[in-house]
Design a protein around this motif. Structure first.
Motif, mmCIF file in Angstrom:
data_model
loop_
_atom_site.group_PDB
_atom_site.id
_atom_site.type_symbol
_atom_site.label_atom_id
_atom_site.label_comp_id
_atom_site.label_asym_id
_atom_site.label_seq_id
_atom_site.Cartn_x
_atom_site.Cartn_y
_atom_site.Cartn_z
ATOM 1 N N UNK A 59 0.842 -1.212 0.000
ATOM 2 C CA UNK A 59 0.000 0.000 0.000
ATOM 3 C C UNK A 59 0.871 1.254 0.000
ATOM 4 N N UNK A 60 1.926 1.211 0.782
ATOM 5 C CA UNK A 60 2.796 2.383 0.875
ATOM 6 C C UNK A 60 3.477 2.660 -0.473
ATOM 7 N N UNK A 61 3.915 1.548 -1.144
ATOM 8 C CA UNK A 61 4.553 1.710 -2.451
ATOM 9 C C UNK A 61 3.557 2.329 -3.458
ATOM 10 N N UNK A 62 2.336 1.917 -3.421
ATOM 11 C CA UNK A 62 1.339 2.448 -4.357
ATOM 12 C C UNK A 62 1.048 3.914 -4.067
ATOM 13 N N UNK A 63 0.971 4.235 -2.731
ATOM 14 C CA UNK A 63 0.669 5.621 -2.365
ATOM 15 C C UNK A 63 1.815 6.529 -2.764
ATOM 16 N N UNK A 64 3.023 6.056 -2.509
ATOM 17 C CA UNK A 64 4.179 6.883 -2.888
ATOM 18 C C UNK A 64 4.199 7.134 -4.397
ATOM 19 N N UNK A 65 3.845 6.143 -5.153
ATOM 20 C CA UNK A 65 3.850 6.284 -6.610
ATOM 21 C C UNK A 65 2.786 7.278 -7.054
ATOM 22 N N UNK A 66 1.617 7.259 -6.407
ATOM 23 C CA UNK A 66 0.537 8.151 -6.804
ATOM 24 C C UNK A 66 0.851 9.595 -6.409
ATOM 25 N N UNK A 126 -7.613 -7.719 -3.923
ATOM 26 C CA UNK A 126 -7.926 -7.534 -5.350
ATOM 27 C C UNK A 126 -8.748 -6.255 -5.553
ATOM 28 N N UNK A 127 -9.659 -5.979 -4.614
ATOM 29 C CA UNK A 127 -10.454 -4.745 -4.724
ATOM 30 C C UNK A 127 -9.584 -3.506 -4.543
ATOM 31 N N UNK A 128 -8.565 -3.657 -3.612
ATOM 32 C CA UNK A 128 -7.667 -2.529 -3.386
ATOM 33 C C UNK A 128 -6.864 -2.218 -4.650
ATOM 34 N N UNK A 129 -6.544 -3.232 -5.404
ATOM 35 C CA UNK A 129 -5.820 -3.020 -6.647
ATOM 36 C C UNK A 129 -6.705 -2.253 -7.644
ATOM 37 N N UNK A 130 -7.946 -2.590 -7.618
ATOM 38 C CA UNK A 130 -8.865 -1.894 -8.522
ATOM 39 C C UNK A 130 -8.976 -0.437 -8.126
ATOM 40 N N UNK A 131 -9.049 -0.116 -6.832
ATOM 41 C CA UNK A 131 -9.185 1.260 -6.374
ATOM 42 C C UNK A 131 -7.909 2.063 -6.665
ATOM 43 N N UNK A 132 -6.729 1.327 -6.416
ATOM 44 C CA UNK A 132 -5.470 2.013 -6.718
ATOM 45 C C UNK A 132 -5.382 2.330 -8.218
ATOM 46 N N UNK A 133 -5.854 1.447 -9.064
ATOM 47 C CA UNK A 133 -5.833 1.702 -10.515
ATOM 48 C C UNK A 133 -6.788 2.857 -10.859
ATOM 49 N N UNK A 134 -7.929 2.912 -10.130
ATOM 50 C CA UNK A 134 -8.876 4.040 -10.373
ATOM 51 C C UNK A 134 -8.228 5.372 -9.990
ATOM 52 N N UNK A 135 -7.508 5.383 -8.854
ATOM 53 C CA UNK A 135 -6.817 6.618 -8.432
ATOM 54 C C UNK A 135 -5.749 6.981 -9.445
ATOM 55 N N UNK A 137 -5.858 6.438 -12.674
ATOM 56 C CA UNK A 137 -6.494 6.990 -13.861
ATOM 57 C C UNK A 137 -6.863 8.459 -13.623
ATOM 58 N N UNK A 138 -7.341 8.717 -12.371
ATOM 59 C CA UNK A 138 -7.696 10.111 -12.067
ATOM 60 C C UNK A 138 -6.460 10.995 -12.105
ATOM 61 N N UNK A 139 -5.371 10.442 -11.598
ATOM 62 C CA UNK A 139 -4.137 11.240 -11.613
ATOM 63 C C UNK A 139 -3.673 11.480 -13.033
ATOM 64 N N UNK A 140 -3.755 10.440 -13.842
ATOM 65 C CA UNK A 140 -3.331 10.579 -15.224
ATOM 66 C C UNK A 140 -4.263 11.553 -15.971
ATOM 67 N N UNK A 141 -5.522 11.694 -15.611
ATOM 68 C CA UNK A 141 -6.468 12.605 -16.226
ATOM 69 C C UNK A 141 -6.264 14.035 -15.734
ATOM 70 N N UNK A 142 -5.367 14.207 -14.801
ATOM 71 C CA UNK A 142 -5.080 15.541 -14.283
ATOM 72 C C UNK A 142 -5.959 15.911 -13.105
ATOM 73 N N UNK A 143 -6.704 14.988 -12.634
ATOM 74 C CA UNK A 143 -7.584 15.251 -11.502
ATOM 75 C C UNK A 143 -6.869 14.814 -10.224
ATOM 76 N N UNK A 144 -5.838 15.525 -9.924
ATOM 77 C CA UNK A 144 -5.003 15.138 -8.811
ATOM 78 C C UNK A 144 -5.730 15.285 -7.484
ATOM 79 N N UNK A 145 -6.477 16.369 -7.352
ATOM 80 C CA UNK A 145 -7.172 16.609 -6.074
ATOM 81 C C UNK A 145 -8.196 15.514 -5.833
ATOM 82 N N UNK A 146 -8.915 15.175 -6.910
ATOM 83 C CA UNK A 146 -9.923 14.105 -6.757
ATOM 84 C C UNK A 146 -9.251 12.792 -6.441
ATOM 85 N N UNK A 147 -8.114 12.534 -7.096
ATOM 86 C CA UNK A 147 -7.378 11.287 -6.854
ATOM 87 C C UNK A 147 -6.925 11.185 -5.409
#
Length: 528
Positions: A59-66, A126-135, A137-147
């Motif tokens: 989780x920490x690795x994913x958060x740091x990446x985001x 597995x659900x957490x992976x889906x949520x991390x992927x959703x975050x 996508x939001x970051x990649x769309x430029x919606x950083x605050x929402x992410x």
């Protein structure tokens, strides 16, 4: 009976040992099972810990990446994800091999619940992976605050609100399982220890009681058998062992008594055989003693026989030699004198032949068995011719001989040669034991119906204490033994035997160192 008791003791002892073995085997299995439960609980506990650490690291690795949007963190995320799924697979494998329906506790029978926990965790990850992927996508769309808001909400609601309690509950549950397994293991070990102690004490108590009872059962028959063996060994075959029981010892005592009885019978037979043998040995010994005595008697008879021969042959040989020497020394003798000398030598030779041939007389002491040639004998003529022979023997000792006899005949019934033998014995003794230059006086006379003959010498005489024994065989007076050592003590006993056979007697009067007088009496022959 005794074998039955011993069999019971053996069976009960075997049951004790078997029960103790079964109890120990069951306890060992239970200890192993509870130990396995404890090990499984601790392994599951470790797997949950490992899963929790790997999950939070991921989780920490994913958060740091985001948050940082650092492209280099992609490698760390993939690595942490791989480790997370490995930890999840390990937990899933542990849940699969968790003890099931063979467990004694209800907590170990809920295997589906364990698998359900693992399934929830897997689903959450597995659900957490889906949520991390959703975050992402939001970051990649430029919606950083929402992410960031979605990630914060996910972290607060899902990770801290759901995942963390689920992990903590699982870890706590496994920790309780391990503690409970340890407690149960300790209780089981304590129960096994007391079970072993009680079983050992029971077995020891039973062995002690059984040993005492068997020892008491052994003691009386064993002591009886030992006493019986001691009595038999000491030779008391009459002893019998008495046991009132009907067990093997009584059977052994019965056979022992039978053996003692047979030994007693055999000993009696041996004793009887020994008695018979001793009796036979005694009989044979008695017979051997008789034979030995007979041999001794025969040996003594042989010795006496040889002594008699030497004694009886000596006198006529001496006379024959004397006659021959006197005849040869004579000068200017006419034929008649030579004829008379030769006639006397012939008579003496016949006398000598009679001595040699008459072995029975020399071998026997009983005069009843002697052989005699009974004829009329002119005692005057016999004494006269014998005196002439005395004179021949007397010349050797320088002794003179005189004869006083009637002119008419004195007829007796007897054996001429035997009577001549008596005269020779008396004459020879007178010559041998007379002193040199002494004189021998011979007298013959009639005394009623008896003819009497006496011979008096001037010799050494006979001691008064020996007068009664001079007619005993082989006896010689003490002074005779000192005077001459060539005597045998046979002459006078033989003379007495011959005279007794003729119905006559012989007597002696003697003074020591003065001479002796022997007097012979014979019954005269009655002329019809």
């Amino acid at each position: 009976m005794f074998r039955f008791r011993l069999a019971i003791v053996i069976v009960v002892s075997f049951c004790f040992v078997l029960s103790l073995g079964i109890a120990l085997y069951w306890g060992a299995n239970e200890v192993a099972r509870y130990f396995q439960h404890s090990q499984t609980a601790y392994e599951t506990f470790d797997d949950y810990e490992q899963l929790s650490q790997e999950a939070y690291r991921h989780f920490k690795q994913r958060m740091d990446r985001l948050i940082t949007a650092n492209p280099n963190s992609e490698t760390g995320v993939e690595s942490s994800k791989r480790r997370l799924y490995e930890a999840m697979q390990t937990l899933r494998d542990t849940a699969v091999k968790t003890p099931g329906k063979d467990s004694a506790s209800e907590d170990w029978t809920n295997k589906p619940a364990e698998l359900e926990k693992v399934a929830h965790l897997t689903a959450f990850l597995e659900a957490s992976e889906y949520r991390f992927e959703e975050v992402e996508r939001l970051r990649l769309q430029g919606k950083l605050t929402t992410a960031v808001q979605v990630l914060a909400k996910f972290t607060e609601e899902e990770i801290d609100g759901k995942f963390q309690p689920l992990i903590d509950a699982a870890i706590n549950a496994e920790r309780e399982k391990a503690k409970k397994a340890k407690r149960e293991l300790e209780i089981l070990v304590e129960k096994s220890r007391w079970t072993a102690i009680l079983a050992s004490l029971t077995a020891a108590l039973f062995s002690l009681v059984a040993g005492i009872l068997l020892l008491r059962a052994f003691k009386t028959p064993i002591e009886a058998l030992m006493k019986g063996t001691d009595e038999i060994a000491s030779g008391n075959l009459d002893y019998r062992i008495s046991l009132d029981s009907r067990d093997e010892f009584a059977y052994l005592a019965s056979h022992f008594n039978q053996m003692a009885k047979e030994l007693e019978v055999q000993q009696d037979k041996l004793r009887e055989g020994r008695a018979v043998l001793e009796e036979r040995v005694t009989e044979r010994t008695f017979e051997l003693n008789l034979l030995n005595e007979e041999l001794k008697r025969m040996d003594n008879a042989r010795r006496e026989f040889l002594a008699d021969i030497s004694h009886e042959l000596r006198t006529p040989i001496t006379v024959i030699r004397g006659e021959a020497e006197v005849t040869l020394r004579g000068q200017d003798r006419d034929a008649e004198e030579y004829k008379d000398a030769l006639q006397r030598i012939v008579e003496l030779s016949m006398q000598l032949g009679k001595y040699v041939n008459d072995l029975l007389f020399l071998a026997r002491a009983d005069t009843a068995n002697l052989q005699f040639e009974w004829n009329k004998v002119d005692l005057a003529d016999l004494v006269g011719s014998s005196v002439e022979d005395f004179q021949v023997m007397a010349q050797e000792y320088s002794i003179s001989v005189s004869l006083d006899a009637p002119t008419g005949p004195l007829l007796v019934r007897g054996d001429k040669q035997r009577l001549r033998q008596v005269l020779f014995i008396l004459g020879e003794n007178a010559c041998r034991y007379s002193k040199p230059l002494g004189h021998i006086a011979v007298a013959l006379w009639r005394d009623g119906k008896q003819a009497c003959f006496s011979l008096t010498d001037q010799g050494i005489g006979i001691p008064s204490e020996d007068l009664e024994r001079i007619f005993e065989r082989h006896f010689r007076s003490s002074n005779a033994q000192h005077s001459r050592d060539d005597g045998s003590g046979l002459g006078l006993p033989m003379a007495k035997s011959i005279l007794q056979a003729h119905g006559g007697q012989i007597a002696v009067r003697s003074v020591e160192n003065a001479g002796s007088t022997f007097t012979v009496t014979l019954p005269l022959l009655t002329v019809a």
